[in-house]
Design a protein around this motif. Sequence first.
Motif, mmCIF file in Angstrom:
data_model
loop_
_atom_site.group_PDB
_atom_site.id
_atom_site.type_symbol
_atom_site.label_atom_id
_atom_site.label_comp_id
_atom_site.label_asym_id
_atom_site.label_seq_id
_atom_site.Cartn_x
_atom_site.Cartn_y
_atom_site.Cartn_z
ATOM 1 N N PHE A 132 20.227 4.589 8.465
ATOM 2 C CA PHE A 132 20.631 3.231 8.117
ATOM 3 C C PHE A 132 21.381 2.604 9.274
ATOM 4 O O PHE A 132 21.846 3.284 10.184
ATOM 5 C CB PHE A 132 21.470 3.226 6.842
ATOM 6 N N ARG A 133 21.459 1.304 9.199
ATOM 7 C CA ARG A 133 22.108 0.533 10.251
ATOM 8 C C ARG A 133 23.558 0.324 9.855
ATOM 9 O O ARG A 133 23.854 -0.184 8.786
ATOM 10 C CB ARG A 133 21.416 -0.823 10.383
ATOM 11 N N ASN B 174 15.529 3.678 4.356
ATOM 12 C CA ASN B 174 14.691 4.228 5.427
ATOM 13 C C ASN B 174 14.760 5.750 5.465
ATOM 14 O O ASN B 174 15.832 6.326 5.592
ATOM 15 C CB ASN B 174 15.147 3.684 6.780
ATOM 16 N N MET B 175 13.597 6.380 5.392
ATOM 17 C CA MET B 175 13.523 7.838 5.510
ATOM 18 C C MET B 175 12.412 8.206 6.474
ATOM 19 O O MET B 175 11.413 7.486 6.592
ATOM 20 C CB MET B 175 13.279 8.473 4.140
ATOM 21 N N PHE B 176 12.620 9.320 7.162
ATOM 22 C CA PHE B 176 11.766 9.679 8.293
ATOM 23 C C PHE B 176 11.440 11.178 8.262
ATOM 24 O O PHE B 176 12.255 11.983 7.827
ATOM 25 C CB PHE B 176 12.501 9.389 9.615
ATOM 26 N N TYR C 228 6.002 10.331 10.371
ATOM 27 C CA TYR C 228 5.843 9.207 9.456
ATOM 28 C C TYR C 228 7.224 8.714 9.066
ATOM 29 O O TYR C 228 8.195 9.464 9.108
ATOM 30 C CB TYR C 228 5.122 9.642 8.167
ATOM 31 N N PHE C 229 7.288 7.463 8.650
ATOM 32 C CA PHE C 229 8.518 6.976 8.060
ATOM 33 C C PHE C 229 8.220 6.005 6.930
ATOM 34 O O PHE C 229 7.087 5.541 6.774
ATOM 35 C CB PHE C 229 9.461 6.372 9.106
ATOM 36 N N SER C 230 9.266 5.751 6.151
ATOM 37 C CA SER C 230 9.119 4.876 4.990
ATOM 38 C C SER C 230 10.354 3.993 4.901
ATOM 39 O O SER C 230 11.474 4.477 5.013
ATOM 40 C CB SER C 230 8.976 5.709 3.717
ATOM 41 N N TYR C 231 10.153 2.704 4.706
ATOM 42 C CA TYR C 231 11.283 1.782 4.623
ATOM 43 C C TYR C 231 11.474 1.252 3.203
ATOM 44 O O TYR C 231 12.328 0.400 2.966
ATOM 45 C CB TYR C 231 11.137 0.635 5.627
ATOM 46 N N ASP C 232 10.675 1.756 2.273
ATOM 47 C CA ASP C 232 10.855 1.358 0.880
ATOM 48 C C ASP C 232 9.941 2.220 0.026
ATOM 49 O O ASP C 232 9.010 2.863 0.530
ATOM 50 C CB ASP C 232 10.527 -0.126 0.701
ATOM 51 N N VAL C 233 10.180 2.193 -1.270
ATOM 52 C CA VAL C 233 9.326 2.944 -2.186
ATOM 53 C C VAL C 233 7.878 2.498 -2.020
ATOM 54 O O VAL C 233 7.594 1.298 -1.912
ATOM 55 C CB VAL C 233 9.804 2.739 -3.638
#
Lengths: 112, 115
Positions: free
Chosen positions: B95-96, B31-33, B47-52
């Motif tokens: 990350f969790r 996860n990147m934000f 925006y965010f991204s949880y995978d490529v």
Amino acid sequence: DQQVKQNSPSLSVQEGRISILNCDYTNSMFDYFLWYKKYPAEGPTFLISISSIKDKNEDGRFTVFLNKSAKHLSLHIVPSQPGDSAVYFCAAPGGATNKLIFGTGTLLAVQP
Amino acid sequence: DVKVTQSSRYLVKRTGEKVFLECVQDMDHENMFWYRQDPGLGLRLIYFSYDVKMKEKGDIPEGYSVSREKKERFSLILESASTNQTSMYLCASIFRTGGRGTEAFFGQGTRLTVV
């Protein structure tokens, strides 16, 4: 609709005294709350967190209190030091994607 | 230690330019934000991204797009920069955890000025 709120934009405290920063939230499903500290021209850094099943968490000079019935948390810094001068954000993770929802921040100024 | 690196600390761009802000993390987080910070408004999610190749709009996506071609790199694109996009931009890798809940590691920030 802001789910995490910090109603005090700034706070000034004398060195050695207690600083109390407040945060309110609206979503009772939040399971963790976090505090971040941010200096100018730097990214925020993690300070302390608390699980929703607890009402207090302490780490050195920093203590976070959670009042679930009031949907309120507070960060206590004792004793305050000039190096604590920064913007403090409270945050909570929202949803399954781990995004963090931040409050608007409180600028703490600790006077020597 | 987790490291999140943003390519520039300070940028000055002209109105209408296409602007790329790059962010790289070294911990294999999914996860990147991208957030922006403005006085009195706190950190707002762009925006965010949880995978490529996966992306999701945040709260204020208008005027922005993102790219995630590799897991470690997440780019924010201002398609046509405007003066109201002058801000501090912060990239985070999140990350969790088991003990602390969700933990975020931020880059040092990019102060963008659009003139």
